[in-house]
Design an enzyme around this catalytic site. Structure first.
Site, PDB file in Angstrom:
ATOM      1  N   LYS A  16       0.785  -1.383   0.094  1.00 20.31           N
ATOM      2  CA  LYS A  16       0.033  -0.001   0.129  1.00 20.31           C
ATOM      3  C   LYS A  16       0.946   1.118  -0.071  1.00 20.31           C
ATOM      4  CE  LYS A  16      -2.331   0.034   3.541  1.00 20.31           C
ATOM      5  NZ  LYS A  16      -2.658   1.091   4.659  1.00 20.31           N
ATOM      6  N   ARG A  91      -9.697   3.492   9.772  1.00 16.86           N
ATOM      7  CA  ARG A  91      -9.773   2.096   9.917  1.00 16.86           C
ATOM      8  C   ARG A  91     -10.882   1.440  10.215  1.00 16.86           C
ATOM      9  NH1 ARG A  91      -3.823   0.648  10.080  1.00 16.86           N
ATOM     10  NH2 ARG A  91      -2.728   2.592  10.539  1.00 16.86           N
ATOM     11  N   ARG A 130      11.597 -11.099   5.701  1.00 19.11           N
ATOM     12  CA  ARG A 130      12.234  -9.968   5.849  1.00 19.11           C
ATOM     13  C   ARG A 130      13.450 -10.299   6.920  1.00 19.11           C
ATOM     14  NH1 ARG A 130       8.728  -4.697   5.533  1.00 19.11           N
ATOM     15  NH2 ARG A 130       8.035  -5.168   7.671  1.00 19.11           N
ATOM     16  N   ARG A 164      13.098  -9.158  12.898  1.00 17.60           N
ATOM     17  CA  ARG A 164      12.416  -8.190  13.594  1.00 17.60           C
ATOM     18  C   ARG A 164      11.399  -8.843  14.349  1.00 17.60           C
ATOM     19  NH1 ARG A 164      10.587  -2.852  11.407  1.00 17.60           N
ATOM     20  NH2 ARG A 164       9.158  -4.240  10.562  1.00 17.60           N
ATOM     21  N   ARG A 175      -1.573  -9.225  13.581  1.00 23.42           N
ATOM     22  CA  ARG A 175      -1.807  -8.147  13.022  1.00 23.42           C
ATOM     23  C   ARG A 175      -2.786  -8.269  11.778  1.00 23.42           C
ATOM     24  NH1 ARG A 175       3.731  -6.086  10.795  1.00 23.42           N
ATOM     25  NH2 ARG A 175       2.664  -4.220   9.907  1.00 23.42           N
TER      26      ARG A 175
END
Ligand code: ZN
Length: 227
Positions: A16, A91, A130, A164, A175
């Protein structure tokens, strides 16, 4: 020319932010990521910015009406006269309703909410792969898309590459679950208003960008023809 007043929606890992930046360049529209404009308001020290600062200094969430105040201030600037891109707000449905009434007050209208669809598996693959350098968190790799020359070692400074906390599968899943819970009613809200547009976010960034351009071209044509 109809105003390109846009909302970008999509789960974490949907690309996004990348699309927001591209839209900003392609259409010369201001891109308002909520966190950024809140920080900017604080820095500028406007009246509403000072309110934001008070909440932030206390470590409290900035209330919806204050965020809307910051957005409204932006929308009334010259840079947003032909349109804008909102990312990160609304949101929730109550936030969307509050934003709609503010827009009405400003005699403006949302043109489209663009939802970048990505499956949970794809998000896990993108974010879960990642790796971040222990020495410098700005050095970011991806096991699949952008691997370091030597496994788990930073090319630039030899630092150890770590996952991370934010990129751990259980955190990503959490999430995503939160996103789903809040955003599904929101997409239904925009669907009912006839302004929701889906884009397949599993495609490459270039293809996603092209798909969004296609949607906007159609919407502009329709508005110009008074449909
Ligand atoms: Zn490094």
């Amino acid at each position: 020319m109809p105003e390109l007043n846009l909302i970008l929606l999509g789960p974490p890992g949907s690309g996004k932010g990348t699309q927001g930046e591209r839209l900003q360049e392609d259409f010369r529209l201001p891109y308002y990521a909520t966190g950024d404009i809140l920080r900017a308001a604080v820095k500028e020290g406007t009246e509403i910015g000072n309110q934001v600062k008070e909440f932030m200094d206390r470590g409290d969430l900035v209330p919806d009406d204050v965020i809307i105040g910051v957005i409204a201030e932006r929308l009334q600037q010259e840079e947003a006269a032909d349109g804008f891109i909102l990312d990160g707000f609304p949101r929730t449905v109550p936030q969307a309703e509050a934003l709609d009434s503010k827009m009405k007050e400003l005699k403006r209208e949302m043109m489209a909410a663009i939802l970048i669809d990505v499956s949970e598996d794809e998000v896990l693959r993108r974010l879960g792969g990642r790796r971040t350098c222990e020495q410098n968190p700005g050095h970011i790799y991806h096991v699949e898309f952008d691997p370091p020359k030597q496994e788990d070692v930073c090319d630039i400074d030899g630092g150890k590459l770590l996952v991370r906390d934010d990129d751990k599968p259980e955190v990503i899943k959490n999430r995503l679950a939160q996103y789903k819970e809040k955003t599904e009613p929101l997409t239904a809200y925009y669907e009912e208003r006839g302004i929701l547009n889906h884009v397949d976010g599993s495609e490459s960034p270039d293809e996603v960008e092209e798909a969004i351009h296609g949607i906007l071209a159609t919407l502009r044509r329709e508005e110009e023809e008074g449909m």
